[in-house]
Scaffold this motif. Structure first.
Motif, short mmCIF file in Angstrom:
data_model
loop_
_atom_site.label_atom_id
_atom_site.label_comp_id
_atom_site.label_asym_id
_atom_site.label_seq_id
_atom_site.Cartn_x
_atom_site.Cartn_y
_atom_site.Cartn_z
N ALA A 204 46.28 -35.53 -25.83
CA ALA A 204 46.46 -34.02 -26.09
C ALA A 204 45.85 -33.16 -25.03
CB ALA A 204 45.95 -33.89 -27.43
N SER A 205 44.87 -33.80 -24.42
CA SER A 205 44.10 -32.90 -23.36
C SER A 205 45.09 -32.99 -22.03
CB SER A 205 42.75 -33.51 -22.95
OG SER A 205 41.90 -33.19 -24.35
N ALA A 206 45.25 -34.15 -21.56
CA ALA A 206 46.10 -34.38 -20.46
C ALA A 206 47.46 -33.63 -20.28
CB ALA A 206 46.20 -35.91 -20.17
N ILE A 207 48.04 -33.73 -21.36
CA ILE A 207 49.43 -32.69 -21.19
C ILE A 207 49.12 -31.43 -20.96
CG2 ILE A 207 50.55 -34.36 -22.65
CD1 ILE A 207 50.63 -32.18 -24.78
N GLN A 208 47.97 -30.84 -21.36
CA GLN A 208 47.54 -29.47 -20.87
C GLN A 208 46.86 -29.12 -19.53
OE1 GLN A 208 45.04 -28.07 -24.23
NE2 GLN A 208 46.58 -27.80 -25.49
N PHE A 209 46.08 -30.30 -19.14
CA PHE A 209 45.53 -29.74 -17.90
C PHE A 209 46.30 -30.35 -16.64
CE2 PHE A 209 42.97 -34.07 -18.66
CZ PHE A 209 43.33 -34.37 -17.69
N VAL A 210 47.15 -31.35 -16.80
CA VAL A 210 47.97 -32.10 -15.63
C VAL A 210 48.78 -30.82 -15.05
CG1 VAL A 210 49.80 -33.50 -15.33
CG2 VAL A 210 47.75 -34.35 -16.31
N PRO A 211 49.56 -30.13 -16.10
CA PRO A 211 50.21 -29.16 -15.48
C PRO A 211 49.52 -27.87 -14.89
CG PRO A 211 51.21 -29.77 -17.69
CD PRO A 211 49.98 -30.40 -17.59
N ALA A 212 48.40 -27.73 -15.33
CA ALA A 212 47.60 -26.85 -14.50
C ALA A 212 46.88 -27.04 -13.26
CB ALA A 212 46.43 -26.41 -15.52
N ILE A 213 46.96 -28.26 -13.21
CA ILE A 213 46.19 -28.73 -11.72
C ILE A 213 47.17 -29.31 -10.65
CG2 ILE A 213 43.98 -29.16 -12.70
CD1 ILE A 213 44.79 -32.25 -12.38
N GLN A 214 48.55 -29.59 -11.28
CA GLN A 214 49.60 -30.09 -10.51
C GLN A 214 49.88 -29.44 -9.31
OE1 GLN A 214 53.12 -28.92 -10.61
NE2 GLN A 214 53.23 -30.04 -8.86
N PRO A 215 50.05 -28.10 -9.23
CA PRO A 215 50.29 -27.29 -8.12
C PRO A 215 49.35 -27.15 -7.09
CG PRO A 215 51.08 -26.08 -10.17
CD PRO A 215 49.95 -27.28 -10.65
N GLU A 216 47.99 -27.48 -7.40
CA GLU A 216 46.99 -27.37 -6.37
C GLU A 216 46.71 -28.45 -5.73
OE1 GLU A 216 42.84 -26.43 -7.85
OE2 GLU A 216 43.71 -26.13 -9.76
N VAL A 217 46.80 -30.06 -6.18
CA VAL A 217 46.31 -30.85 -5.85
C VAL A 217 47.36 -31.65 -4.87
CG1 VAL A 217 45.44 -31.66 -8.22
CG2 VAL A 217 47.37 -32.83 -7.62
N GLY A 218 46.89 -32.40 -3.89
CA GLY A 218 47.72 -32.97 -2.98
C GLY A 218 48.53 -34.07 -3.50
N GLN A 219 47.97 -35.05 -4.32
CA GLN A 219 48.73 -36.12 -4.97
C GLN A 219 48.05 -36.36 -6.23
OE1 GLN A 219 51.25 -37.83 -4.25
NE2 GLN A 219 51.22 -39.16 -6.04
N LEU A 220 48.81 -36.71 -7.26
CA LEU A 220 48.44 -36.84 -8.69
C LEU A 220 49.12 -38.22 -9.24
CD1 LEU A 220 47.84 -34.19 -11.36
CD2 LEU A 220 48.51 -36.59 -12.06
N ASP A 221 48.29 -39.03 -9.63
CA ASP A 221 48.60 -40.41 -9.92
C ASP A 221 48.24 -40.49 -11.43
OD1 ASP A 221 49.26 -41.41 -7.36
OD2 ASP A 221 47.27 -42.17 -7.07
N LEU A 222 49.26 -40.41 -12.25
CA LEU A 222 48.99 -40.30 -13.73
C LEU A 222 49.31 -41.64 -14.09
CD1 LEU A 222 48.97 -38.60 -16.25
CD2 LEU A 222 51.32 -38.28 -16.11
N TYR A 223 47.98 -42.47 -14.83
CA TYR A 223 48.10 -43.62 -15.37
C TYR A 223 48.54 -43.36 -16.88
CZ TYR A 223 46.34 -45.52 -10.86
OH TYR A 223 46.33 -45.90 -9.60
#
Length: 520
Positions: A204-223
């Motif tokens: 529940a937390s990840a589905i909220q913060f991942v879309p919020a940080i995805q545009p700013e990070v260089g690479q996002l590995d989602l386990y």
């Protein structure tokens, strides 16, 4: 018959004074001690005052109220229950900005509730519960906090089940040389811009913060261990007319809250019947199909369990975010964490400089249980060694005068936790009133009453999506028993907690002494 309390001039009951710094000096005796200032603790405090009980304190380990909504400040944090229902019925708010409140709105709402209802003078900030021990001779609780000791006739815990983060046992995690933090303890000073970020967990937390940080990070590995079922979130800004009606039309806000509450009861009917739950699953499946065109990716994002076996989530931004070029979904698990990388179970090593844990909370192993000792000096943790159990999710055999809000089997898979909290608070207040009316020093649920209640719960759970949906969820304890979910309609819980049935309890009216207990 002697009472454990001596009446005070203001109608409360006090003995002693506030502990001096460091715990020195006389010990203050309270009628009620409340732990925590989230929805549970604040709701209890407000209702105590409204019922004429003012001899209580609320102990809070932090420096402000808010509980979960104070602690969880991660980007994108919001509620997935409609604002009108995810709020107190006695403190309705006509100023919600949208259908689903953001974290900042809810945090402000809780602070405002504390101010509006005069709760703050009863709160002791920076007081973390260290131990609570039942004194059988005096028939009251001895309470040790980080800033002193108290005694209280009744103890109410409002620590909930989302207060202590769950950190996964992953080989090498403690040796990682980059930044590691849990979503519930977000490091806002750590700049994520351009970084290689690993997110562990897709709850529940990840589905909220991942879309919020995805545009700013260089690479996002989602386990991703197991993908969640996700439905569309019908969120929209409240119109000017809607807000005006909420503010000025008598009964409108109450109607909207009640309409949403009763409407959600339909889901409890579906979750009891897996064949019907499949109809809800089609809604989530259609949302996935509409959002993800790539068939191979869609297959990886399709859960292999029935909807609501794990919590059904809602998001309009999750699927678009995880399909961006800078996101890689890793479904093979983690073999180990190295100084600056993570090695997957597939043997692939991926460089990373930030790890964010979206791994949930200790829901079935409550940390507060390690700090409470009941009759005979037995800890609540020991009592629950084979699994959590309580009567109506609130009282526990062997622990007189203890009320646990959001205790075992009070989590919901279909409605708002505030509905359950208010029902439990009603149960607490009625218990205190009955105890005072009859001059009772202690009340303790009978083991046979607790066992009978839990047999009914197990009967309601049998055959539901939570037990036969084909998943392993945080609802289940280590023994496979569902000690989290209340498996049927909230009206049943509200009916059962409207008034305490004294026939289900052991009652005592005599104590050895009414003298304050000195600090030792």
């Amino acid at each position: 018959m002697t009472s454990i309390l001596e009446p005070a001039k203001d109608g409360g009951a006090r003995t002693g004074t506030e502990p001096a710094p460091g715990g020195r000096g006389p010990t203050r005796h309270l009628r009620v001690a409340v732990i925590g200032t989230g929805f549970s603790g604040l709701g209890t405090a407000v209702r105590l005052l409204q019922s004429g009980i003012d001899d209580f304190l609320v102990f809070e380990r932090a420096d402000e109220v808010g509980g979960t909504w104070r602690d969880n400040s991660y980007p994108g944090c919001a509620c997935d229950v409609m604002s009108h229902l995810y709020s107190f019925s006695f403190a309705r708010n006509p100023n919600w900005k949208s259908t689903f409140a953001s974290r900042d709105e809810l945090y402000a709402y809780l602070r405002d509730t504390a101010d509006r209802f005069g709760v703050r003078p009863h709160i002791r900030f920076g007081h973390e519960l260290e131990a609570a021990r039942w004194d059988e001779g005096e028939r009251h609780w001895r309470i040790e906090t980080s800033q002193g000791e108290y005694t209280a006739q009744f103890l109410v815990t409002g620590t909930g089940y989302l207060s202590e983060a769950a950190v996964p046992d992953i080989k090498g995690l403690d040796g990682f040389e980059g930044k590691v933090f849990h979503s519930s303890d977000w490091d806002h000073d750590h700049d994520l811009a351009g970084r290689r970020v690993a997110v562990i967990g897709t709850g529940a937390s990840a589905i909220q913060f991942v879309p919020a940080i995805q545009p700013e990070v260089g690479q996002l590995d989602l386990y991703q261990r197991t993908p969640p079922w996700i439905g569309p979130k019908p969120d929209k800004a409240n119109s000017e007319l809607h807000t005006k009606l909420l503010r000025s039309l008598p009964g409108y806000q109450k109607f909207r809250r009640g309409f949403n509450m009763w409407g959600r009861e339909i889901l409890a009917f579906f979750w009891k019947r897996p064949k019907l739950a499949e109809k809800v699953q089609k809604m989530a499946s259609d949302h996935l199909k509409k959002s993800v065109a790539d068939e191979a990716l869609r297959a990886r994002l399709t859960p292999d369990y029935l909807v609501a076996c794990k919590r059904l989530l809602f998001s309009n931004t999750w699927y678009p975010a995880i399909q961006q070029p800078n996101v890689e979904i890793v479904s093979d698990g983690i073999a180990e964490v190295r100084a600056r990388s993570i090695v997957g179970s597939d043997g692939v090593e991926r460089e990373v400089d930030t790890i964010i844990l979206g791994t949930g909370f200790q829901a079935t192993d409550r940390p507060v249980a390690r700090r409470i000792w009941g009759r005979g000096g037995v800890s609540l943790r020991e009592t629950w060694k084979d699994g959590m159990s309580a009567h109506r999710g609130t009282t526990i055999a062997g622990f007189p005068n203890l009320f646990m809000l959001l205790g075992p089997n009070t989590a919901l898979g279909h409605s708002s936790q505030t509905v359950m909290i208010e029902a439990q608070v009603q149960y607490v207040v009625d218990s205190l009133q009955q105890a005072a009316k009859r001059g009772l020093a202690s009340i303790e649920v009978r083991q046979e009453a607790q066992d009978a209640y839990n047999r009914k719960l197990d009967g309601h759970l049998e055959g539901t999506v939570w037990m036969s949906g084909g998943c392993k969820s945080w609802y289940l304890d280590a023994n496979g028993r569902n000690t989290s979910i209340f498996p049927t309609y909230t009206w049943r819980f509200r009916r059962g907690t409207k008034r305490l049935d004294l026939s289900e309890y052991q009652l005592a009216s005599q104590v050895r002494s009414t003298k304050p207990v000195p600090h030792q």
